[in-house]
Scaffold this active site. Structure first.
Site, PDB file in Angstrom:
ATOM      1  N   ARG A 127       0.642  -1.123  -0.115  1.00 30.11           N
ATOM      2  CA  ARG A 127      -0.064   0.088   0.021  1.00 30.11           C
ATOM      3  C   ARG A 127       0.969   1.029   0.040  1.00 30.11           C
ATOM      4  O   ARG A 127       2.086   1.158   0.486  1.00 30.11           O
ATOM      5  CB  ARG A 127      -1.161  -0.017   1.206  1.00 30.11           C
ATOM      6  CG  ARG A 127      -2.105  -1.246   1.185  1.00 30.11           C
ATOM      7  CD  ARG A 127      -2.816  -0.703   2.578  1.00 30.11           C
ATOM      8  NE  ARG A 127      -2.158  -0.877   3.526  1.00 30.11           N
ATOM      9  CZ  ARG A 127      -1.703   0.129   4.420  1.00 30.11           C
ATOM     10  NH1 ARG A 127      -1.866   1.430   4.153  1.00 30.11           N
ATOM     11  NH2 ARG A 127      -0.887  -0.193   5.432  1.00 30.11           N
ATOM     12  N   LYS A 177      -8.639  -2.929   1.275  1.00 25.02           N
ATOM     13  CA  LYS A 177      -8.356  -1.744   2.172  1.00 25.02           C
ATOM     14  C   LYS A 177      -9.330  -0.780   2.163  1.00 25.02           C
ATOM     15  O   LYS A 177      -9.540  -0.027   3.034  1.00 25.02           O
ATOM     16  CB  LYS A 177      -6.913  -1.523   2.366  1.00 25.02           C
ATOM     17  CG  LYS A 177      -5.868  -2.757   2.987  1.00 25.02           C
ATOM     18  CD  LYS A 177      -6.543  -3.049   4.284  1.00 25.02           C
ATOM     19  CE  LYS A 177      -5.580  -4.069   5.087  1.00 25.02           C
ATOM     20  NZ  LYS A 177      -6.233  -4.687   6.255  1.00 25.02           N
ATOM     21  N   HIS A 223      -9.252  -4.268  13.056  1.00 20.36           N
ATOM     22  CA  HIS A 223      -8.190  -4.813  12.076  1.00 20.36           C
ATOM     23  C   HIS A 223      -7.704  -6.040  12.875  1.00 20.36           C
ATOM     24  O   HIS A 223      -6.798  -6.039  13.588  1.00 20.36           O
ATOM     25  CB  HIS A 223      -7.029  -3.790  11.835  1.00 20.36           C
ATOM     26  CG  HIS A 223      -6.033  -4.430  11.084  1.00 20.36           C
ATOM     27  ND1 HIS A 223      -4.813  -3.958  11.123  1.00 20.36           N
ATOM     28  CD2 HIS A 223      -5.977  -5.207   9.897  1.00 20.36           C
ATOM     29  CE1 HIS A 223      -4.124  -4.525  10.023  1.00 20.36           C
ATOM     30  NE2 HIS A 223      -4.935  -5.310   9.315  1.00 20.36           N
ATOM     31  N   SER A 266       0.916  -5.965  10.170  1.00 19.39           N
ATOM     32  CA  SER A 266       1.393  -6.771   9.551  1.00 19.39           C
ATOM     33  C   SER A 266       3.024  -7.413  10.072  1.00 19.39           C
ATOM     34  O   SER A 266       3.694  -6.628  10.626  1.00 19.39           O
ATOM     35  CB  SER A 266       1.711  -6.140   7.978  1.00 19.39           C
ATOM     36  OG  SER A 266       2.272  -6.924   7.102  1.00 19.39           O
ATOM     37  N   LYS A 312      -0.835 -12.476  12.833  1.00 19.94           N
ATOM     38  CA  LYS A 312      -2.375 -12.428  12.987  1.00 19.94           C
ATOM     39  C   LYS A 312      -3.063 -13.792  12.072  1.00 19.94           C
ATOM     40  O   LYS A 312      -3.765 -14.367  12.559  1.00 19.94           O
ATOM     41  CB  LYS A 312      -2.762 -10.873  12.424  1.00 19.94           C
ATOM     42  CG  LYS A 312      -4.181 -10.717  12.513  1.00 19.94           C
ATOM     43  CD  LYS A 312      -4.524  -9.351  12.707  1.00 19.94           C
ATOM     44  CE  LYS A 312      -3.721  -8.426  11.451  1.00 19.94           C
ATOM     45  NZ  LYS A 312      -4.134  -8.972  10.084  1.00 19.94           N
ATOM     46  N   THR A 313      -2.545 -13.716  10.975  1.00 17.78           N
ATOM     47  CA  THR A 313      -3.031 -14.853  10.018  1.00 17.78           C
ATOM     48  C   THR A 313      -2.604 -16.302  10.561  1.00 17.78           C
ATOM     49  O   THR A 313      -3.615 -16.993  10.676  1.00 17.78           O
ATOM     50  CB  THR A 313      -2.790 -14.626   8.516  1.00 17.78           C
ATOM     51  OG1 THR A 313      -3.273 -13.236   8.062  1.00 17.78           O
ATOM     52  CG2 THR A 313      -3.414 -15.427   7.547  1.00 17.78           C
ATOM     53  N   ASP A 335      -8.446 -11.139   8.918  1.00 17.19           N
ATOM     54  CA  ASP A 335      -7.987  -9.710   9.070  1.00 17.19           C
ATOM     55  C   ASP A 335      -9.075  -8.551   9.597  1.00 17.19           C
ATOM     56  O   ASP A 335      -8.528  -7.457   9.878  1.00 17.19           O
ATOM     57  CB  ASP A 335      -7.554  -9.410   7.489  1.00 17.19           C
ATOM     58  CG  ASP A 335      -6.570  -8.205   7.284  1.00 17.19           C
ATOM     59  OD1 ASP A 335      -5.754  -7.732   8.349  1.00 17.19           O
ATOM     60  OD2 ASP A 335      -6.889  -7.281   6.424  1.00 17.19           O
ATOM     61  N   ARG A 367       2.617 -12.189  -1.144  1.00 20.30           N
ATOM     62  CA  ARG A 367       1.373 -12.324  -0.313  1.00 20.30           C
ATOM     63  C   ARG A 367       0.638 -13.499  -1.211  1.00 20.30           C
ATOM     64  O   ARG A 367       1.066 -13.998  -2.404  1.00 20.30           O
ATOM     65  CB  ARG A 367       0.602 -11.188  -0.703  1.00 20.30           C
ATOM     66  CG  ARG A 367       0.773  -9.875   0.133  1.00 20.30           C
ATOM     67  CD  ARG A 367       0.475 -10.012   1.687  1.00 20.30           C
ATOM     68  NE  ARG A 367       0.606  -8.888   2.410  1.00 20.30           N
ATOM     69  CZ  ARG A 367       0.075  -8.617   3.687  1.00 20.30           C
ATOM     70  NH1 ARG A 367      -0.932  -9.233   4.014  1.00 20.30           N
ATOM     71  NH2 ARG A 367       0.337  -7.676   4.271  1.00 20.30           N
TER      72      ARG A 367
END
Length: 531
Positions: free
Chosen positions: A60, A201, A221, A239, A243-244, A258, A322
């Site tokens: 991003r 996003k 988030h 990031s 988290k994932t 997410d 990704r």
């Protein structure tokens, strides 16, 4: 996915000012996969997944994200260096230029929606210049049935034109790329960048305004999963904090990885229909759920391929490699992507200074303080010019996507935590035994064991000690974790060096929080570390 069976449903886009003669509507992921390869924009890897290169941008561009300042947003948005204002008339002119550019292109259109809870559903139309961008939208948004499409009426529109480059001097942008939200026209306008994360996003940012302002629901988030007894766990984190990875637990059903909402009815629902996971250094041994999701229908971004195989260790294009895939690629998912009874919240941080404990229990005041702070650390190699760890704070663990003042989200979270009686834990997935370059990254198996112990109530009756600087409660023992790992100071050979580093990090927390002090009550302020 080799035989192209292209069935194009009819749709027109004249109400958007688009008069393209080549509009592909609601194509299957198989068709989009094959079109992408035929156009020379992607390749198929040995797992059957599609691999693409997003071009100039592999992440991003937060400095090029704008919100149109209009009657809806002018008094609600926290205008700042994160939420940059854009003139409505300037938006209209730029929009017209983008759609004129798209008139000559073959376009890919998809109707989909966000928010798994029907009471909060947001219907979306995505208009893409690239076929693989539209396949990403299939993966990441929720997929309507054929019956749903019969009377589908889009509320928001995402327009993605990677090949269009703005003229900053004329168009009011900072650079040739941009991502702009217009709440009056209900449009997310994206140009000059092929990075697909801007698409998801954009809608996440819109929901982070719509849900709290208009529906009294907290947007988060975070990832979330559900245990066998129906208990929901929420994982906040920036990031690279896990988290994932940590929410993909074979013993718990995944709600999502997410973006979620927490309702007044004390339910948690996924915004999305898929996952967008980092794959740098991915292995089946370390992250089997993600690894095995890379199959036909998945899209890999900016990876290096050698003889058809992905080299997950190669970061020569970017560290931000990704994969996107529909959530049904994971076997163990929560039906309907909605969970009830949140019982545990985990704040994930990758502390590269090796200061924070691997697990600690937070009071409500500390929880609010750490939520508003949103701490992790940048390490060498993640950004140009970063040669040693740098503290990084992103309010609410997602500042780039939060249009309102962080304190508003913090107040909503605190209220919900109290009402639900949730336990809050701070998890350091970063370094132990010293800072980055000296110590080692916390072993994933230890982190998983600590989270499992917290979820199963095994840390309720153990003894705790208080961290001398951060004042957080550290368990003295945890099943399947060596006790000497639990106290970070004990893992350092040089205890005085640890104390100095801990005090330095505490000062960074306090300095960062100064901009929020006037919005925080005494309990939150008392949640800060010692100066």
């Amino acid at each position: 996915m080799n035989n192209l069976k292209r069935i194009t449903k009819t749709i027109e886009l004249k109400n958007y000012g688009i008069d393209s003669k080549k509009i592909n509507y609601q194509l299957s992921p198989e068709d989009l996969h094959d079109i992408t390869i035929q156009k020379g924009m992607g390749v198929e890897v040995d797992s059957g997944a599609l691999a693409v290169n997003t071009g100039e941008f592999t992440g991003r561009s937060p400095k090029d994200r704008f919100i149109v300042k209009d009657d809806i947003t002018k008094d609600e948005v926290w205008w700042s260096d994160i939420n940059l204002e854009f003139d409505p008339d300037q938006f209209d002119k730029l929009y017209d230029k983008v759609v004129n550019y798209l008139n000559d292109k073959e376009l890919f259109v998809r109707d989909c929606y966000a928010c798994a809870d029907e009471n909060y559903r947001l219907n979306i139309r995505v208009i893409n210049e690239y076929s693989w961008s539209n396949m990403f939208a299939y993966n990441m948004f929720l997929r309507p049935t054929e019956k749903d499409l019969e009377d589908f009426s889009p509320e928001w529109t995402v327009i993605s034109a990677p090949g269009f480059k703005a003229n900053p001097e004329v168009d009011g942008t900072r650079a040739h790329n941009f991502a702009i939200l217009n709440f009056t026209r209900k449009i997310a306008l994206i140009g000059g960048t092929g990075y697909t994360g801007e698409i998801k996003k954009g809608i996440f940012s819109a929901l982070n305004f719509i849900l709290p302002v208009m529906k009294n629901t907290l947007p988060m988030h975070c990832s979330a999963n559900v245990g066998k007894d129906g208990d929901t766990a929420i994982f906040f984190g920036l990031s690279g904090t896990g988290k994932t990875t940590l929410s993909a637990d074979p013993d718990r059903r995944l709600i999502g990885d997410d973006e979620h909402g927490w309702t007044n009815e004390n339910t948690v629902f996924n915004f999305e229909g898929g996952c967008y996971a980092k794959v740098i250094n991915l292995s089946r041994e370390g992250e089997p759920e993600i690894y095995d999701s890379i199959k036909p229908g998945a899209i890999l971004e900016n990876v290096i391929i050698k003889d058809g195989e992905v080299d997950f260790k190669d970061k020569s294009i970017t560290q931000n490699t990704r994969v996107s895939y529909p959530i049904y690629h994971i076997d163990n998912i929560q039906p309907g992507s909605v969970g009830e009874k949140p019982k545990n919240i985990f704040f994930l941080t990758a502390d590269a200074f090796g200061v924070l404990p691997p697990i600690s229990k937070l009071t409500p005041g500390q929880a609010a303080f750490h939520f508003i702070s949103g701490y992790t650390a940048k390490v060498a190699g993640t950004e140009a010019g970063v040669t040693e760890p740098i503290p990084s704070f992103s309010a609410c663990f997602g500042a780039p996507f939060m249009p309102l003042h962080p304190a508003r989200y913090g107040e909503m979270l605190s209220k919900k935590m109290r009402e639900a009686g949730v336990k809050v834990w701070l998890i350091n997935t970063g370094w132990t035994g010293g800072p980055y370059g000296t110590g080692n990254r916390m072993k994933l198996k230890f982190t998983r064991a600590m989270i499992t112990a917290a979820l199963e109530g095994q840390l309720s009756d153990v003894e705790y000690r208080t961290h001398e600087i951060f004042n957080i409660a550290m368990p003295k023992s945890c099943p399947n974790v060596p006790s000497d790992v639990l106290n970070p100071r004990e893992t350092w050979a040089d205890k005085e060096a640890y104390d100095l580093k801990a005090k330095s990090l505490a000062k960074s927390f306090i300095d960062n929080f100064k901009k929020f002090e006037s919005y925080a009550d005494e309990e939150i302020l008392n949640g800060a570390p010692n100066a």
